[in-house]
Write a protein that holds these residues in place. Sequence first.
Motif, mmCIF file in Angstrom:
data_model
loop_
_atom_site.group_PDB
_atom_site.id
_atom_site.type_symbol
_atom_site.label_atom_id
_atom_site.label_comp_id
_atom_site.label_asym_id
_atom_site.label_seq_id
_atom_site.Cartn_x
_atom_site.Cartn_y
_atom_site.Cartn_z
ATOM 1 N N ASP A 39 0.796 -1.259 -0.012
ATOM 2 C CA ASP A 39 -0.031 -0.006 0.041
ATOM 3 C C ASP A 39 0.861 1.378 -0.143
ATOM 4 N N THR A 141 0.560 -1.752 -5.228
ATOM 5 C CA THR A 141 -0.558 -2.374 -5.607
ATOM 6 C C THR A 141 -1.195 -1.379 -6.564
ATOM 7 N N VAL A 143 -5.033 -1.504 -8.517
ATOM 8 C CA VAL A 143 -6.407 -2.442 -8.775
ATOM 9 C C VAL A 143 -6.971 -2.251 -9.962
ATOM 10 N N PHE A 152 -3.329 1.768 -5.886
ATOM 11 C CA PHE A 152 -4.094 1.526 -4.775
ATOM 12 C C PHE A 152 -4.877 2.756 -3.766
ATOM 13 N N PHE A 168 -5.981 -7.573 -8.891
ATOM 14 C CA PHE A 168 -4.703 -7.019 -8.507
ATOM 15 C C PHE A 168 -3.413 -7.265 -9.272
ATOM 16 N N PHE A 170 0.763 -6.242 -8.375
ATOM 17 C CA PHE A 170 1.703 -5.756 -7.393
ATOM 18 C C PHE A 170 2.952 -5.432 -7.933
ATOM 19 N N VAL A 203 -5.189 -7.895 -0.718
ATOM 20 C CA VAL A 203 -4.059 -6.659 -0.927
ATOM 21 C C VAL A 203 -3.090 -6.438 0.382
#
Lengths: 322, 322
Positions: A39, A141, A143, A152, A168, A170, A203
């Motif tokens: 995050d 992250t 989305v 994110f 998702f 990363f 997440v």
Amino acid sequence: MSTRRILALSGGVGGAKLCLGLQEALAPGQLQVIANTADDFNHLGLRICPDIDTLLYTLSGLSDPERGWGRAGESWTVLESLGELGGDTWFQLGDKDLATHLYRTHQLDQGGTLTEVTQALAQQMGVTARIFPMSDSPVATRVFSDEGKLPFQEYFVARRCEPRVTDFEFEGLASAGVSARLARAMADQTPDLVIVCPSNPFVSIDPILGVPGMRSLLDALQVPVVAVSPIVSGMAIKGPAAKMMEELGMPVTASGVAQHYGQQHPGLLDAFVIDESDATLVADCESTGVEVHVMPTVMRSLGDKQALADRLIALCATGTAD
Amino acid sequence: MSTRRILALSGGVGGAKLCLGLQEALAPGQLQVIANTADDFNHLGLRICPDIDTLLYTLSGLSDPERGWGRAGESWTVLESLGELGGDTWFQLGDKDLATHLYRTHQLDQGGTLTEVTQALAQQMGVTARIFPMSDSPVATRVFSDEGKLPFQEYFVARRCEPRVTDFEFEGLASAGVSARLARAMADQTPDLVIVCPSNPFVSIDPILGVPGMRSLLDALQVPVVAVSPIVSGMAIKGPAAKMMEELGMPVTASGVAQHYGQQHPGLLDAFVIDESDATLVADCESTGVEVHVMPTVMRSLGDKQALADRLIALCATGTAD
């Protein structure tokens, strides 16, 4: 106070609550926490690590229990002044919180690793648990949603989790790695139990487990791994986990979570903890190949947190080792 | 209100006072200010421009007249929190002031020039004068002293100007340049008068005049250039100018300032303004080849500032052009 040693995998608020219970229940230094950093983001030139900060503030007693995030007794002078100058104010930056970001950003600029900076902050704040970022490399992250691919924090804060998620990503995860300090801590101070906190599976927990090398380090511990369901009575206590499960076409239940972990991380979990209100789901959860424990998991008071921590610590002796 | 147009060269506090008088005395937009940026520095990852900020806060009415720097109604929550985290607190960063630095740093990171960012800040704060940094390239003053070579803010803030100075160096000055926007403004909106504010000759005015191209742009204006002495009755109204002159072996008088400008910037000044308390120095100052005007130059009230501004604006008609 237990002399057991626990390693917890945690995201933000829900995970931090359990970590606080564990910290109180264990002897000082016996709790190690691996924090989600997917995050993390850059905002106004500052490096912001929401889950690490929630853990730091919660475990130090500096957090605001009313608001559920940030620091108690917070003020907003910088943000208000920034707004008057026409600057970005969509991300709520309190004055005290800002000091954390300034400190971190400066120390990282000076060549410190996120692990070093996090542990320095923890020490200054009087946190006895040892908090490790899942990696020192930045992971971000994204989305995928019906509004396209969103960073994110834009999804989470600016868009208040309203877009419907489909997947998702990363960024940076494939090239990230476990820090030497965390790998050494896991090897030198082997925990008696690994706890996957009641955090967002998609997440928070998935990115931690996706750091290259993390899974094999966990497997090498050869100790029981137990996950606590973040879904209770078909709802997430906090955050968008339930909404995400619905949008991803999964059953919005504790067993949905157990299935997700079973599919995404086969062989990881030895045990799965569900809330007493979900007792009818035991067989469903067991079908994913884990031992299931039913207990009160909703943490409102510090007493709740410690009680759950005590019950989980008790699994050290009874849990099924690999 | 005069319809004259003035271009002022300014450092921090003393220069900003006169600029406020000029802004009040002139029609909106008729004051252009070239601000010293050689005091600028990076601190905690923030780009801090002390003289620009003093000008912005003074000309917008946001400054703290009691303390003499920073913003009125300032609070210090971030700095206090930073201190609790073990961060650097030697440089006094107020919460409101911090918003300025965050905004600037972020805009510069996004590719904005210091000129663009400064003018955006000025607009948001309601400043009608046009403030131009002397250059968009970073310049950094180093002070040679009996304690060695010190970054300016270390000398000025951390060491409170206590080291005895022997010389100055302006890192980056030789490769700096006047911004296109400033050069265009000087050409398109030719001022009637250039005023060298009562700022520190060594660390505020010399670096401005040392920006490659600045002197020839000023000469090309072919308008009178008048300097106001920052030394009154052998003392500096504010800051270390008098102490520096003594340490550099110069007479600590208005005539010492006139001599310095005459030697360092030959042919620049047409006129030199000294305070009425220094009337005995007229001949001394005239010997440096400038016309000398005697008037009250000490600015305590807004009325003082406007009165000095009015007297200087009156020189537009009587000043000796090149």
